[in-house]
Scaffold this active site. Structure first.
Site, PDB file in Angstrom:
ATOM      1  CE1 TYR A 129      -4.769  -0.984   0.655  1.00 26.89           C
ATOM      2  CE2 TYR A 129      -3.350  -3.162   1.213  1.00 26.89           C
ATOM      3  CZ  TYR A 129      -4.516  -2.442   0.892  1.00 26.89           C
ATOM      4  OH  TYR A 129      -5.534  -3.066   0.807  1.00 26.89           O
ATOM      5  CG  HIS A 160     -13.648  -3.436  -0.642  1.00 29.79           C
ATOM      6  ND1 HIS A 160     -12.960  -3.589  -2.050  1.00 29.79           N
ATOM      7  CD2 HIS A 160     -12.800  -3.225   0.166  1.00 29.79           C
ATOM      8  CE1 HIS A 160     -11.531  -3.902  -1.843  1.00 29.79           C
ATOM      9  NE2 HIS A 160     -11.403  -3.869  -0.286  1.00 29.79           N
TER      10      HIS A 160
END
Length: 578
Positions: free
Chosen positions: A215, A403
């Site tokens: 990330y 999600h």
């Protein structure tokens, strides 16, 4: 090929098999299909469709003079798939059969033929078939019921016609693509002169080949604006060579008092790995998502009456953090990426300012999915929280995105009002991690003070041998619903997580050592006081690293590791559990 045109089933059967349909080939009458998609990367397989009340009409145009197949699968593979397979023979007769697959072999013709052949033809380059089928054929044994859920479409074609219905060569090309059959297909409109763009892109980020998930976060500043401006949509900008690695992007608003003092300096550097000890503390206040993209999405344009404000002086934010999720399961080396988002802005203001609300389970290691079974996770949003979050009354939801990660199979958001469940608006019982396209609602969803929500996520962990925990990595899990609504309020999050003592007590453990370690998660905790001196020192280190083109060792994302430092204290007999 023949020139006659037939629009209904004709009883021309090559073999004495009930229901197998054939038609003389011919050019098809024009039809204004509502949706279309290119299913393969070569651009050779085009699918058009129009959903009706009881059935759905398909047309496939494929760059081949052999057989073509279109089907629906529970998982993207051939086994248990519902397939329509057809071709045009040397006499110009169009053949099509309703079939099912039991594995990697020729699909078997169904006893019940539920596909209506409407016509087709073959020219020098393409084979074209048009057919219709019901949403629900009632053939529960061999057909796949089509719904508003994510549909995994499978396709295949050969360069050769079959010898007969049961003898054919293996396909030359095949693939799968997930699609919403009833949702409007995204198509970027032609904007007027009042719309301009803002590109938010990574700057040649070197993605580590040492870990499977990275990330990366970078700070950005809104472009210079003369007056209040609305974000009205976006589309992804993906480096083609890195398409398999770019999984999702979130552009968060950054809110701190004296934001310029805290955020302006970070524009000098190209970012830092997110959610690690090296991430600046001030970045933890970048928490409200402005827009988000995930693999499978082609972008979004908001309805004409809503826009997301930009600029602190106009109720939005001036500084933003881009969170980019890179997936590198094969530990590929040398990945350099400049992907990002193209954001569409206008000074022609929409009627309402919009905001984003997150529902579901907090992203934390307290989200636990046991191995070897199917599992359901529940996230709660209490009516009292909604009451506090909506002091001015009703809000309207016009868009939603569900999600989860790799184990996710279904997601449902339930809304409760005055003790009664309302009709479900957001549900996908066939969730696909690789297809995460937001849904723009045809009828907006009302949220009133006092409403409560239950977010349910189903997971399939039957092939796992160890627990899966909540976290940022693709190998970890999430259970989140992003709802975009208007008018904008400060209501951003309504998430739940079980208390950690409740988790270990469910295993019969009464007391543990190092319990305080279980709360150490940068994503869980509220932002702390900003250590400006420490942040300035970190900035200089980041600038020096970039100047010398140095690489910082990537940190493996593993939120569950905190459990390894916690050891059972009592009762006796469970001291070894950790």
């Amino acid at each position: 090929m023949g020139t006659s045109m037939i629009l209904k089933i004709v009883g021309v059967v090559a073999m004495a098999i009930a229901g197998v349909t054939s038609l003389p080939g011919g050019q098809l009458p024009p039809m204004d299909f509502q949706h279309w998609a290119i299913l393969d990367q070569r651009g050779n397989f085009h699918m058009f469709w129009t959903p009706g009340e009881k059935d759905i009409v398909f047309e496939i145009q494929v760059a081949t003079r052999g057989y073509v197949g279109l089907g629906f699968s529970p998982n993207g593979g051939m086994k248990n798939a519902d397939i329509t397979l057809g071709w045009v023979d040397d006499q110009g007769i169009v053949h099509a059969h309703d079939r099912h697959a039991t594995g990697m072999m020729i699909p078997i013709i169904d006893d019940s033929q539920d596909v209506e052949l409407l016509g087709g033809y073959e020219n020098e380059t393409h084979t074209v078939l048009r057919f219709a089928r019901p949403w629900n054929t009632c053939d529960k044994e061999h057909d796949f019921q089509l719904t508003t859920d994510t549909m995994r479409v499978i396709w295949a074609y050969s360069y050769d016609d079959p010898v007969n219905e049961y003898a054919m060569t293996k396909h030359d090309h095949r693939g799968t693509k997930s699609i919403f059959l009833q949702e409007p297909q995204f198509e970027l409109p032609t904007f007027g002169d009042d719309v301009f763009t803002w590109e938010v892109r990574m700057n040649n980020v070197s993605v580590s080949g040492e870990v499977h998930t990275v990330y990366w976060c970078q700070l950005f500043k809104a472009p210079p604006l003369n007056r209040k401006t609305h974000v009205i949509g976006y589309e992804p900008i993906i480096d083609e060579k890195n398409r398999e690695h770019v999984h999702h992007m979130l552009l968060y608003e950054c809110h701190l008092p004296e934001s310029e003092r805290h955020y302006e300096k970070w524009l000098q550097v190209d970012g830092q790995q997110c959610f690690t000890p090296n991430m600046p503390m001030s970045w933890a206040s970048c928490r409200s998502p402005l827009v988000g993209w995930a693999v499978g999405s082609e972008g979004e344009v908001f309805p004409d009456h809503v826009g997301l404000p930009i600029g602190e002086e106009h109720g939005g934010a001036t500084y933003f953090m881009m969170e980019m999720h890179y997936d590198n399961p094969n530990y590929r080396q040398g990945i350099v990426d400049s992907s990002g988002l193209r954001v569409f802005l206008t000074e022609t203001l929409r009627e309402y300012d919009a905001g984003v609300l997150l529902l579901g389970h907090m992203v934390s290691p307290s989200h636990i999915i046991p191995p070897g079974r199917e599992w359901k996770t529940i996230g709660h949003c209490d009516g009292g929280c909604v009451d506090q979050g909506l002091p001015d009354g009703e809000i309207k939801v016009f868009r939603g995105l569900l999600h989860a990660h790799l184990l996710g199979r279904d997601i449902t958001v339930r809304q409760i009002r005055q003790g009664r469940e309302l009709p479900v608006v957001f549900k996908d019982m066939n969730y696909d991690f690789n297809y995460q396209q937001g849904r723009i609602l045809k009828e907006e969803m009302s949220i009133l003070p006092g409403d409560s929500f239950i977010t349910e996520c189903g997971y399939d962990a039957r092939n796992k041998r160890t627990p899966t925990f909540g976290g940022e990595s693709t190998q970890e899990e999430m259970c989140i619903a992003f709802l975009t609504y208007y008018p904008r309020t400060d209501f951003m999050f309504c998430l739940s997580t079980p208390e950690l003592p409740l988790i270990y007590r469910s295993f019969g453990i009464q007391e543990v050592y190092n319990e305080h370690d279980l709360t150490k998660s940068s994503r869980l905790n509220k932002p702390k006081l900003i250590d400006e001196e420490g942040e300035n020192e970190l900035l200089e280190k980041m600038k020096e690293r970039e100047k010398n083109k140095g690489k910082e060792k990537a940190i493996e994302m593993d939120t569950a590791k905190i459990f390894r430092h916690v050891v059972a204290k009592s009762p006796q007999g469970k001291e070894s559990i950790s």
